[in-house]
Structures are given as C-alpha cells and as structure tokens.
Design an enzyme around this catalytic site. Sequence first.
Site, PDB file in Angstrom:
ATOM      1  N   ASP A   1      25.968  50.141  62.226  1.00 52.40           N
ATOM      2  CA  ASP A   1      26.103  50.850  63.765  1.00 52.40           C
ATOM      3  C   ASP A   1      26.195  49.717  64.592  1.00 52.40           C
ATOM      4  O   ASP A   1      25.483  48.691  64.573  1.00 52.40           O
ATOM      5  CB  ASP A   1      24.543  51.507  63.805  1.00 52.40           C
ATOM      6  CG  ASP A   1      24.831  52.434  64.930  1.00 52.40           C
ATOM      7  OD1 ASP A   1      25.728  53.292  65.306  1.00 52.40           O
ATOM      8  OD2 ASP A   1      23.691  52.140  65.968  1.00 52.40           O
ATOM      9  N   THR A   2      27.141  49.966  65.607  1.00 55.32           N
ATOM     10  CA  THR A   2      27.248  49.069  66.701  1.00 55.32           C
ATOM     11  C   THR A   2      27.204  49.633  68.151  1.00 55.32           C
ATOM     12  O   THR A   2      27.708  50.722  68.227  1.00 55.32           O
ATOM     13  CB  THR A   2      28.769  48.350  66.702  1.00 55.32           C
ATOM     14  OG1 THR A   2      28.927  47.882  65.221  1.00 55.32           O
ATOM     15  CG2 THR A   2      28.930  47.349  67.758  1.00 55.32           C
TER      16      THR A   2
END
Length: 191
Positions: free
Chosen positions: A69-70
């Site tokens: 997840d960014t």
Amino acid sequence: MVDFILASGSPRRKDLLLSENYQFRVVPAGIEEWPPGKFPFHQLCEENAVLKAGEISAKYPEAVVLGADTLVGLEGEVMGKPGSLSEAVSMLERLSGREHEVCTGVCLRCGGEKYSFFEVSRVRFKDLDSFLIEDYLGRVNVLDKAGAYAVQEHGEMLVDHLEGAYDNVVGLPVSEVSKGLARFGVLPGMS
C-alpha cells in the site's frame, strides 16, 4: 517452484517485479483498507499491506503473498487516490513547492509466517501553477495514484528533488522486497 502471488492489481508493482525477473501471478485483494486516522501514517501503510496479504494468503495458504500500500503524507495529512479531477487539482496545489513523504507498506505472508515493513522516500515538488497542473492532468490518469501523481509518468513536470528509493515512490521498494522474498525462498528467475 514456490507459488508467488502479488495481491495487487497495480500495473506499476507488476512492472517493477517483472523488471527484476520475478515469476508470479496476480490475485488482487478486494479488502477494504483502513482509513486515514486509524493508525499513524507509516503504520497505516503497513497495516493496509498486512490486510491485503492476509486476505489472499487465507485463500492460498501455501503461496508466498505480497501485499503493498502506497500513500502520500504532507504535514500529517494522508493523501490516497483522488476521488475526482477537482480533488486531484486540490492535492497537487497543496503539494506545490513543498516536501512530502511517500510511504509504501509491504507485507509478505506464507501460511502463518509474516514479514512486514514500510519504506519512506521524500519528494519536493516544484512550484506548480494552474496551467502546469492542467497540462499534467491532461497527460496522466491520476485517479488511481496516491497524491494525484505518478513520478514515472511525466514526473519531471512536478518533481524538483527526490530523496530515497525512486521505485518506492512508484509503488514498491524493490530492493527491500527482494530481501524479504529471499527469506521465503522466492528468487528472481525461478520458474
């Protein structure tokens, strides 16, 4: 051969792993991510990666699953993907001329074994005027990108300076991911 699954539909993550010669299949996680405010910024990225890897690992317990997840963080504000072009404009205006963090949380799971971490890069934007923002939005589909931009797609229009791993800003810190995958017996070129 080790069954390696990328629990993400991100074409950027897929391309980064392919560029390192990893053999894997894609099974995107469909789980609801934790919202901003549930955890501190860096922990939020890591916890969302844990959720994604956990969902797919439960379906394929013998596989090595990679969840990621960014998110973009600006002075305590967490920026995910914009919901509209007007929200994208607002995000880019707030990032203009300022330094922000890009954090990618990563989780590797195989059965009950789990390894997770996060990596942070710092990005300083140029001063952006409305014409540049409009030009950028005309070139890049930003609605699926945290912070409403993609460093690998005309990033030179926006970015003044980048400190840390470039591929982390793209969406996956490959060097650290490779070290983690090796712990699970996943190596480049395995088929």
